[in-house]
Design a protein around this motif. Structure first.
Motif, PDB file in Angstrom:
ATOM      1  N   LYS A  88      -4.035   4.071   3.468  1.00  0.00           N
ATOM      2  CA  LYS A  88      -4.852   3.351   4.447  1.00  0.00           C
ATOM      3  C   LYS A  88      -5.238   1.966   3.949  1.00  0.00           C
ATOM      4  N   ASP A  89      -5.391   1.846   2.631  1.00  0.00           N
ATOM      5  CA  ASP A  89      -5.802   0.563   2.060  1.00  0.00           C
ATOM      6  C   ASP A  89      -5.266   0.455   0.641  1.00  0.00           C
ATOM      7  N   LYS A  90      -5.018  -0.789   0.194  1.00  0.00           N
ATOM      8  CA  LYS A  90      -4.496  -1.003  -1.163  1.00  0.00           C
ATOM      9  C   LYS A  90      -5.453  -0.482  -2.236  1.00  0.00           C
ATOM     10  N   LYS A  91      -6.742  -0.392  -1.900  1.00  0.00           N
ATOM     11  CA  LYS A  91      -7.725   0.057  -2.886  1.00  0.00           C
ATOM     12  C   LYS A  91      -7.517   1.516  -3.285  1.00  0.00           C
ATOM     13  N   SER A 131       0.841  -1.196   0.000  1.00  0.00           N
ATOM     14  CA  SER A 131       0.000   0.000   0.000  1.00  0.00           C
ATOM     15  C   SER A 131       0.876   1.246   0.000  1.00  0.00           C
ATOM     16  N   GLY A 152      -6.983   9.326   1.509  1.00  0.00           N
ATOM     17  CA  GLY A 152      -6.591   7.939   1.717  1.00  0.00           C
ATOM     18  C   GLY A 152      -5.189   7.739   2.244  1.00  0.00           C
ATOM     19  N   GLU A 206      -2.375   7.438   4.980  1.00  0.00           N
ATOM     20  CA  GLU A 206      -2.232   7.127   6.400  1.00  0.00           C
ATOM     21  C   GLU A 206      -0.984   7.763   6.986  1.00  0.00           C
TER      22      GLU A 206
END
Length: 322
Positions: A91-94, A38, A71, A73
């Motif tokens: 925060k997320d791979k998406k 990420s 997004g 982090e």
């Protein structure tokens, strides 16, 4: 019940093997699976710039823009002499694909405002959040200063390799920058009653802060090669006996190659490295083959005492495994 002949069975297997072999060039073949991440890294270089200058003029500007993206982090950075790297943790791979697109757009907007001489920032990490390892590394060696080798490689090799399908990025390493050194003449400084601090101040005002590489206290000042050096040398320092005393009257100019942070030499020749990274899900064997074909064509036009050698080729091991 009719039996299938052994010959027919063998024939079917042979046909299937031939069909499978024919599809190998179309498969995604990699030495190791790409690891999901990420993180996105953004890096830039600026030949000769101090770590403080990199932080002030490049790193902090890029960080300020990137921090506005949704997004994120964590945002961390390292500024070194001549280069910087910003690591964006999402925060997320998406979020990786959209974040990468936004960073690319922001870099296009801000690049024209960065100091002259700063390289175009490079993003590492694919749109799917996969960290891709290099598939080929070449060493280029020649009886030339490393910057001249680098310039030739950029103009004649990298442009061609970058156009190949399956090539995501091509990086150069090992070149050392040139810089201008303005050395003060103590005899003329005493004659015209000019102190080192006065001369430093005049040159600093003429050069602007991001052109200054460093200084040797009381004896010289170091400037980037990108500066309009003639204007600096022509800068007035003071009036003396009805005459304008300029920097060129009390200082000597020389162009020097910077002290490298690492030495790359083969058989006594200066060397730089070309590292080639693939796109996502690439057929490594096919792409490495295309790269070698292009390099073979380019070699015919190389200058005398200019050689390019394969240092690493992951397709060799892949072929052996297959």
């Amino acid at each position: 019940m009719k039996k299938t002949s052994p010959f027919s069975t063998i024939l079917v297997f042979v046909v299937l093997m031939i069909i499978g072999a024919a599809f190998i060039p179309f498969l995604s073949i990699q030495y190791e699976p790409a690891s999901k991440s990420s993180n996105i890294s953004v890096s830039a270089s600026w030949g000769g710039a101090s770590a403080k200058l990199m932080e002030m003029e490049v790193t902090s500007r890029l960080e300020g823009l990137i921090s506005s993206i949704d997004g994120i982090e964590k945002l961390s950075s390292v500024s070194r002499k001549g280069n910087c790297e910003i690591t964006v943790t999402l925060k997320d791979k998406k979020f990786v694909k959209s974040a990468r697109f936004q960073i690319l757009s922001l870099i296009r907007q801000v690049y024209k405002d960065l100091p002259e001489g700063v390289s175009y920032p490079v993003i590492s990490g694919s749109a799917s959040g996969e960290n891709v390892e290099p598939i080929m590394t070449y060493t280029v060696n020649a009886d030339l200063p490393t910057q001249q080798i680098e310039h030739y490689v950029e103009e004649n090799i990298i442009k061609e390799i970058s156009l190949l399908e399956g090539v995501n990025a091509v990086e150069l390493s090992g070149a050392t920058p040139f810089y201008y050194e303005i050395s003060y003449n103590p005899q003329y400084m005493a004659l015209y009653k000019v102190s080192a601090s006065e001369l430093n101040s005049v040159i600093s005002d003429a050069a602007s802060q991001y052109d200054i590489v460093g200084s040797i206290e009381g004896t010289s000042i170091l400037l980037t090669q990108d500066i309009e050096i003639d204007e600096v040398m022509d800068t007035p320092v003071k009036m003396s006996g009805g005459r304008i005393i300029r920097v060129s009257d009390i200082a000597k100019l020389s162009l020097k190659e910077g002290e490298p942070s690492k030495y790359f030499r083969i058989n006594g020749l200066n060397t730089i490295n070309i590292t080639i990274y693939p796109t996502q899900n690439v057929n490594t064997i096919k792409t490495c083959g295309q790269i070698k074909e292009v390099m073979s064509v380019l070699e015919a036009g190389f200058p005398e005492n200019f050689a390019v050698v394969v240092a690493e080729d992951v397709s060799v091991d892949l072929k052996f495994e297959i």
